[in-house]
Design a protein around this motif. Sequence first.
Motif, PDB file in Angstrom:
ATOM      1  N   ALA A 125      59.030  67.897   2.877  1.00 24.70           N
ATOM      2  CA  ALA A 125      58.685  69.459   3.561  1.00 24.70           C
ATOM      3  C   ALA A 125      59.269  69.491   4.716  1.00 24.70           C
ATOM      4  CB  ALA A 125      57.470  70.099   2.922  1.00 24.70           C
ATOM      5  N   LEU A 126      59.245  68.389   5.489  1.00 25.58           N
ATOM      6  CA  LEU A 126      59.699  68.347   7.226  1.00 25.58           C
ATOM      7  C   LEU A 126      61.390  68.493   7.560  1.00 25.58           C
ATOM      8  CD1 LEU A 126      56.487  66.077   8.747  1.00 25.58           C
ATOM      9  CD2 LEU A 126      56.690  68.713   8.446  1.00 25.58           C
ATOM     10  N   TRP A 127      61.820  68.097   6.102  1.00 23.54           N
ATOM     11  CA  TRP A 127      63.765  68.098   5.865  1.00 23.54           C
ATOM     12  C   TRP A 127      64.031  69.813   6.762  1.00 23.54           C
ATOM     13  CZ3 TRP A 127      66.808  64.581   7.628  1.00 23.54           C
ATOM     14  CH2 TRP A 127      66.220  62.564   7.611  1.00 23.54           C
ATOM     15  N   ALA A 128      62.898  71.266   5.712  1.00 23.75           N
ATOM     16  CA  ALA A 128      63.554  72.094   6.036  1.00 23.75           C
ATOM     17  C   ALA A 128      64.503  72.443   6.884  1.00 23.75           C
ATOM     18  CB  ALA A 128      62.203  72.900   5.695  1.00 23.75           C
ATOM     19  N   PRO A 129      63.947  72.664   7.990  1.00 22.79           N
ATOM     20  CA  PRO A 129      65.173  72.717   9.409  1.00 22.79           C
ATOM     21  C   PRO A 129      66.183  72.497   9.225  1.00 22.79           C
ATOM     22  CG  PRO A 129      63.047  72.574  10.493  1.00 22.79           C
ATOM     23  CD  PRO A 129      62.865  71.805   9.273  1.00 22.79           C
ATOM     24  N   VAL A 130      66.805  71.146   8.437  1.00 21.56           N
ATOM     25  CA  VAL A 130      67.886  70.566   8.563  1.00 21.56           C
ATOM     26  C   VAL A 130      68.780  71.362   6.839  1.00 21.56           C
ATOM     27  CG1 VAL A 130      69.177  68.063   8.488  1.00 21.56           C
ATOM     28  CG2 VAL A 130      67.242  68.564  10.172  1.00 21.56           C
ATOM     29  N   ILE A 131      67.394  71.053   6.122  1.00 21.79           N
ATOM     30  CA  ILE A 131      68.322  71.648   5.109  1.00 21.79           C
ATOM     31  C   ILE A 131      69.200  72.789   4.384  1.00 21.79           C
ATOM     32  CG2 ILE A 131      67.205  72.229   2.531  1.00 21.79           C
ATOM     33  CD1 ILE A 131      65.841  69.460   2.840  1.00 21.79           C
ATOM     34  N   ASP A 132      67.969  73.983   5.843  1.00 18.58           N
ATOM     35  CA  ASP A 132      68.306  74.926   5.878  1.00 18.58           C
ATOM     36  C   ASP A 132      69.871  74.951   6.796  1.00 18.58           C
ATOM     37  OD1 ASP A 132      65.935  76.274   4.952  1.00 18.58           O
ATOM     38  OD2 ASP A 132      65.506  76.562   7.012  1.00 18.58           O
ATOM     39  N   ARG A 133      70.205  74.113   6.664  1.00 19.74           N
ATOM     40  CA  ARG A 133      72.130  74.424   7.254  1.00 19.74           C
ATOM     41  C   ARG A 133      72.875  73.752   6.603  1.00 19.74           C
ATOM     42  NH1 ARG A 133      67.926  75.324  10.823  1.00 19.74           N
ATOM     43  NH2 ARG A 133      68.119  76.346  12.990  1.00 19.74           N
ATOM     44  N   LEU A 134      72.899  72.926   5.356  1.00 15.42           N
ATOM     45  CA  LEU A 134      73.220  72.452   4.787  1.00 15.42           C
ATOM     46  C   LEU A 134      73.910  73.507   3.349  1.00 15.42           C
ATOM     47  CD1 LEU A 134      71.556  69.577   4.085  1.00 15.42           C
ATOM     48  CD2 LEU A 134      73.189  69.777   5.602  1.00 15.42           C
ATOM     49  N   ASP A 135      74.256  72.710   2.577  1.00 13.40           N
ATOM     50  CA  ASP A 135      74.905  73.985   1.832  1.00 13.40           C
ATOM     51  C   ASP A 135      74.074  74.776   0.718  1.00 13.40           C
ATOM     52  OD1 ASP A 135      77.547  74.435   2.840  1.00 13.40           O
ATOM     53  OD2 ASP A 135      78.561  72.412   1.316  1.00 13.40           O
TER      54      ASP A 135
ATOM     55  N   LEU B  81      64.257  64.032  15.400  1.00 16.23           N
ATOM     56  CA  LEU B  81      65.218  65.049  15.889  1.00 16.23           C
ATOM     57  C   LEU B  81      65.439  65.970  14.502  1.00 16.23           C
ATOM     58  CD1 LEU B  81      67.360  61.669  16.552  1.00 16.23           C
ATOM     59  CD2 LEU B  81      66.340  63.454  17.732  1.00 16.23           C
ATOM     60  N   ILE B  82      64.322  65.913  13.443  1.00 19.18           N
ATOM     61  CA  ILE B  82      64.542  66.928  11.893  1.00 19.18           C
ATOM     62  C   ILE B  82      63.932  68.454  13.137  1.00 19.18           C
ATOM     63  CG2 ILE B  82      63.260  67.595  10.097  1.00 19.18           C
ATOM     64  CD1 ILE B  82      62.621  64.368  10.180  1.00 19.18           C
ATOM     65  N   GLU B  83      63.619  67.905  13.694  1.00 15.91           N
ATOM     66  CA  GLU B  83      63.207  69.497  14.267  1.00 15.91           C
ATOM     67  C   GLU B  83      64.059  69.354  15.859  1.00 15.91           C
ATOM     68  OE1 GLU B  83      59.459  71.115  15.551  1.00 15.91           O
ATOM     69  OE2 GLU B  83      58.903  70.505  13.869  1.00 15.91           O
TER      70      GLU B  83
END
Length: 258
Positions: free
Chosen positions: A28-38, A239-241
Amino acid sequence: MTLFAEVRHPSSAKAPLVLLHGFGGIGALWAPVIDRLDDDQPLIIYDLPGHGGSLDADGVGHAGVMAKVILADLNRRGLSSFHLCGHSMGGAVASLVALRTATRVRSLTLLAPGGFGFEIDHLALRRYAVAAEVGELATALAVMTAPGHVAERSGLERLAATRQAPGAVDRLLAILASFLVERDGRTGQGTLPLAPLDGLGVSTRLLWGTADPILPVSQAENIWPKSEVTLIEGAGHILIEEARDQAAAALNAALAEG
């Protein structure tokens, strides 16, 4: 118990992106990156063995053990090809998965990956492993990031909730012990067999913070030739954040290759 993975958009014609978090984290900590993908990008977001929803899954141990379990799960899903991205310990796992099935890996994106050199701040990782409350986690993560960075409260709360499960901290301490080695009276991390990765022909992107206090940025020099290396000025280890825009940009470039 099987691995936990959140799967998004499984029916898409696109190759899925497999995301592997770092030591002590959760998918779930990938959320900030996922929000910037298609929005329609198919994703497989794992909780690694011994973490979060995979607390009791097989494969609790060092990156080599985890890579076998991740690859077995990808085989079970019948995936003929996929993109791989891993942060820290997840980067070591992703590298080993790529080594074992290179023809199926469309791209490999590594964020401050483990296993690229001996040096590691194992004491900071131990403090992070035993932190079970939001305040303790915030303090532990402050040591792992660049000065002034403040971890997001929502992520801390989700992470703290997983640390309350019986045996969660013990699992993390066992995993930490599994990848630490002693050399000349010093404690460091085991290193990956990097030489074979040079000949795989997998499109690879490496991101590393110049102020990483856990894994020295000098370890980025060990990446194989023809890889795209981005050093992020002033960023620490998470880096994820800390570098969500740069991480997402690297992933979007990788995914655009097909």
